[in-house]
Scaffold this motif. Structure first.
Motif, mmCIF file in Angstrom:
data_model
loop_
_atom_site.group_PDB
_atom_site.id
_atom_site.type_symbol
_atom_site.label_atom_id
_atom_site.label_comp_id
_atom_site.label_asym_id
_atom_site.label_seq_id
_atom_site.Cartn_x
_atom_site.Cartn_y
_atom_site.Cartn_z
ATOM 1 N N HIS A 64 23.387 56.593 38.439
ATOM 2 C CA HIS A 64 23.108 55.416 39.270
ATOM 3 C C HIS A 64 21.610 55.274 39.515
ATOM 4 N N ASN A 65 20.825 55.880 38.632
ATOM 5 C CA ASN A 65 19.355 55.825 38.722
ATOM 6 C C ASN A 65 18.815 56.378 40.027
ATOM 7 N N LEU A 66 19.443 57.405 40.505
ATOM 8 C CA LEU A 66 19.035 57.979 41.787
ATOM 9 C C LEU A 66 18.571 59.417 41.633
ATOM 10 N N VAL A 67 17.502 59.719 42.380
ATOM 11 C CA VAL A 67 17.098 61.110 42.560
ATOM 12 C C VAL A 67 17.060 61.314 44.065
ATOM 13 N N ALA A 68 17.822 62.278 44.564
ATOM 14 C CA ALA A 68 17.902 62.438 46.010
ATOM 15 C C ALA A 68 17.918 63.911 46.370
ATOM 16 N N PRO A 69 17.415 64.253 47.552
ATOM 17 C CA PRO A 69 17.523 65.635 48.010
ATOM 18 C C PRO A 69 18.986 66.011 48.210
ATOM 19 N N ILE A 86 19.579 68.173 61.885
ATOM 20 C CA ILE A 86 18.327 67.433 62.081
ATOM 21 C C ILE A 86 17.465 67.489 60.815
ATOM 22 N N MET A 87 17.584 68.609 60.104
ATOM 23 C CA MET A 87 16.793 68.780 58.879
ATOM 24 C C MET A 87 17.087 67.648 57.881
ATOM 25 N N LEU A 88 18.350 67.242 57.806
ATOM 26 C CA LEU A 88 18.710 66.140 56.902
ATOM 27 C C LEU A 88 17.995 64.859 57.317
ATOM 28 N N LEU A 89 17.932 64.617 58.623
ATOM 29 C CA LEU A 89 17.284 63.403 59.100
ATOM 30 C C LEU A 89 15.777 63.459 58.855
ATOM 31 N N GLU A 90 15.211 64.645 58.946
ATOM 32 C CA GLU A 90 13.769 64.787 58.696
ATOM 33 C C GLU A 90 13.443 64.446 57.252
ATOM 34 N N LEU A 91 14.394 64.713 56.365
ATOM 35 C CA LEU A 91 14.195 64.352 54.959
ATOM 36 C C LEU A 91 14.097 62.836 54.807
ATOM 37 N N PHE A 92 14.944 62.128 55.533
ATOM 38 C CA PHE A 92 14.865 60.665 55.491
ATOM 39 C C PHE A 92 13.502 60.188 55.976
ATOM 40 N N HIS A 93 13.054 60.825 57.054
ATOM 41 C CA HIS A 93 11.759 60.459 57.624
ATOM 42 C C HIS A 93 10.655 60.669 56.590
ATOM 43 N N SER A 94 10.740 61.777 55.857
ATOM 44 C CA SER A 94 9.760 62.079 54.810
ATOM 45 C C SER A 94 9.842 61.050 53.694
ATOM 46 N N LEU A 95 11.065 60.708 53.313
ATOM 47 C CA LEU A 95 11.230 59.715 52.245
ATOM 48 C C LEU A 95 10.680 58.375 52.696
ATOM 49 N N ASP A 96 10.907 58.052 53.958
ATOM 50 C CA ASP A 96 10.426 56.793 54.518
ATOM 51 C C ASP A 96 8.902 56.766 54.515
ATOM 52 N N SER A 97 8.309 57.876 54.961
ATOM 53 C CA SER A 97 6.850 57.972 55.024
ATOM 54 C C SER A 97 6.259 57.940 53.631
ATOM 55 N N ALA A 98 6.903 58.611 52.688
ATOM 56 C CA ALA A 98 6.423 58.633 51.305
ATOM 57 C C ALA A 98 6.436 57.222 50.742
ATOM 58 N N GLY A 99 7.447 56.466 51.079
ATOM 59 C CA GLY A 99 7.533 55.080 50.627
ATOM 60 C C GLY A 99 6.370 54.278 51.165
ATOM 61 N N ASP A 100 6.023 54.523 52.436
ATOM 62 C CA ASP A 100 4.899 53.810 53.047
ATOM 63 C C ASP A 100 3.598 54.178 52.336
ATOM 64 N N ILE A 101 3.451 55.497 52.038
ATOM 65 C CA ILE A 101 2.218 55.967 51.401
ATOM 66 C C ILE A 101 2.028 55.291 50.047
ATOM 67 N N PHE A 102 3.116 55.215 49.275
ATOM 68 C CA PHE A 102 2.976 54.669 47.926
ATOM 69 C C PHE A 102 2.732 53.170 47.923
ATOM 70 N N GLN A 103 2.857 52.558 49.083
ATOM 71 C CA GLN A 103 2.535 51.145 49.176
ATOM 72 C C GLN A 103 1.048 50.926 49.456
ATOM 73 N N GLN A 104 0.339 52.035 49.819
ATOM 74 C CA GLN A 104 -1.083 51.907 50.145
ATOM 75 C C GLN A 104 -1.862 51.455 48.903
ATOM 76 N N PRO A 105 -2.904 50.635 49.093
ATOM 77 C CA PRO A 105 -3.653 50.063 47.959
ATOM 78 C C PRO A 105 -4.148 51.120 46.969
ATOM 79 N N GLU A 106 -4.683 52.262 47.497
ATOM 80 C CA GLU A 106 -5.253 53.253 46.581
ATOM 81 C C GLU A 106 -4.189 53.793 45.624
ATOM 82 N N PHE A 107 -2.947 53.905 46.046
ATOM 83 C CA PHE A 107 -1.901 54.412 45.168
ATOM 84 C C PHE A 107 -1.478 53.344 44.169
ATOM 85 N N VAL A 108 -1.449 52.116 44.602
ATOM 86 C CA VAL A 108 -1.091 51.024 43.692
ATOM 87 C C VAL A 108 -2.116 50.966 42.567
#
Lengths: 196, 131
Positions: A148-153, A166-188
């Motif tokens: 299904h074209n997915l890579v997931a923890p 809680i550790m599972l939820l922290e992973l979501f938080h990390s994935l969310d933050s990583a998504g934000d980072i990759f939207q930054q201009p320098e990464f684009v």
């Protein structure tokens, strides 16, 4: 100040620990919709509605925890939490053999890849599993996700334990933050340079 | 299925009688509280998957109970859904065979009060025979 509410759907096979996980980490008394099981499903009660709990991520943000019934005949309820999801937590129960059909059904329904929905997979009931056995199960899950074209923890979880859950939820938080980072201009820019 | 044949046959007969005596009734269904269908009767024009109806009935039963306990601190007795074309009622049943939910729907010619009386009487009738 008004809080921002995010929505996490917790899905998975019967007995994987969805209701338990919400009971463990919810900071409010969970809204539980269980009924006594009339057939042998390995436990006394089963969820027939939507379990609801809440966890504050920070001062301004709360996470709504929506536990959905694992039995397929209740999949009509999945639609009610499909829109606006922050993440999809899939719980898999070790020991009864991976129910690939259920996992496929979940992935086809929520289409995480097309919807840009972060996924984390938690494997419960792993107390008696050896390292090799877990590795085989993880491989199967990875294979199914990849289709299904997915890579997931994918990691073991004890839904009765606060830290583990809680550790599972922290992973979501990390994935969310990583998504934000990759939207930054320098990464684009870097992405464009690599492509050329 | 968990309920015995006697309950199923009795309910089927009782439902049939109600459908014959009251033209406004569209559908009557008995399901376990965890969503398995036991028996149902409906008009020909009503199309539904029995499995889905039983699951939906148990969900509404469970949610109604949870809400009632949160707000009113007591379990619910009867829950209603009102629409333009009719109404649906759900009642919890405690029988010797276990926990069940009785569902009855009627068209707009029967008001909610009448539907309440109808489903409550039917629930009592079944309970008296299988408590």
């Amino acid at each position: 100040m008004n809080k921002i509410y995010k929505k996490l759907a917790i899905v998975g096979e019967v007995g994987a620990g969805k209701t338990q996980l919400i009971n463990t980490i919810s900071e409010i008394s969970p809204f539980a919709t269980e009924a006594r099981s009339s057939v042998d499903i390995g436990k006394e009660f089963t969820t027939v509605g939507i379990d609801y709990g809440r966890l504050s991520l920070d001062e301004d943000t709360a996470l709504g925890l929506y536990g959905l019934p694992g039995q397929r005949r209740f999949s009509l309820l999945w639609e009610t939490v499909r829109q606006g999801l922050w993440g999809l937590l899939i719980l898999v129960k070790y020991g009864d053999g991976l129910n690939l059909e259920d996992l496929e059904h979940i992935l086809r329904f929520y289409q995480p890849h097309s919807n840009g929905l972060p996924v984390v997979v938690g494997i419960s009931h792993t107390e008696d599993a050896t390292g090799d056995e877990l590795e085989v199960l993880v491989d199967y899950i990875e294979f199914t996700l990849a289709a299904h074209n997915l890579v997931a923890p994918i990691l073991p979880v004890d839904p009765r334990d606060v830290e583990s859950s809680i550790m599972l939820l922290e992973l979501f938080h990390s994935l969310d933050s990583a998504g934000d980072i990759f939207q930054q201009p320098e990464f684009v820019e870097v992405g464009v340079a690599d492509a050329s | 299925m968990p309920a015995n044949t006697e309950l199923r046959d009795y309910a089927d007969s009782a439902f049939g009688q109600h459908m014959e005596n009251y033209a406004a009734i569209d559908l009557i269904c008995l399901a376990t509280s965890d969503g398995f269908p036991i028996v149902s009767r409906s008009l020909d024009r009503i199309h539904f998957e029995l499995d889905t109806l039983a699951a939906a009935s148990s969900t509404l039963h469970s949610v109604s109970n949870a809400v009632s306990k949160q707000i009113l601190l007591k379990p619910f007795r009867v829950a209603f859904i009102e629409s333009e074309k009719g109404n649906v009622a759900f009642v919890s049943l405690q029988l010797q065979q276990g926990e069940f939910v009785l569902t009855m729907s009627a068209d707009e010619s029967m008001n909610i009060g009448q539907l309440r009386v109808m489903i409550s009487r039917l629930a009592e009738q079944i309970s008296n025979n299988f408590h």
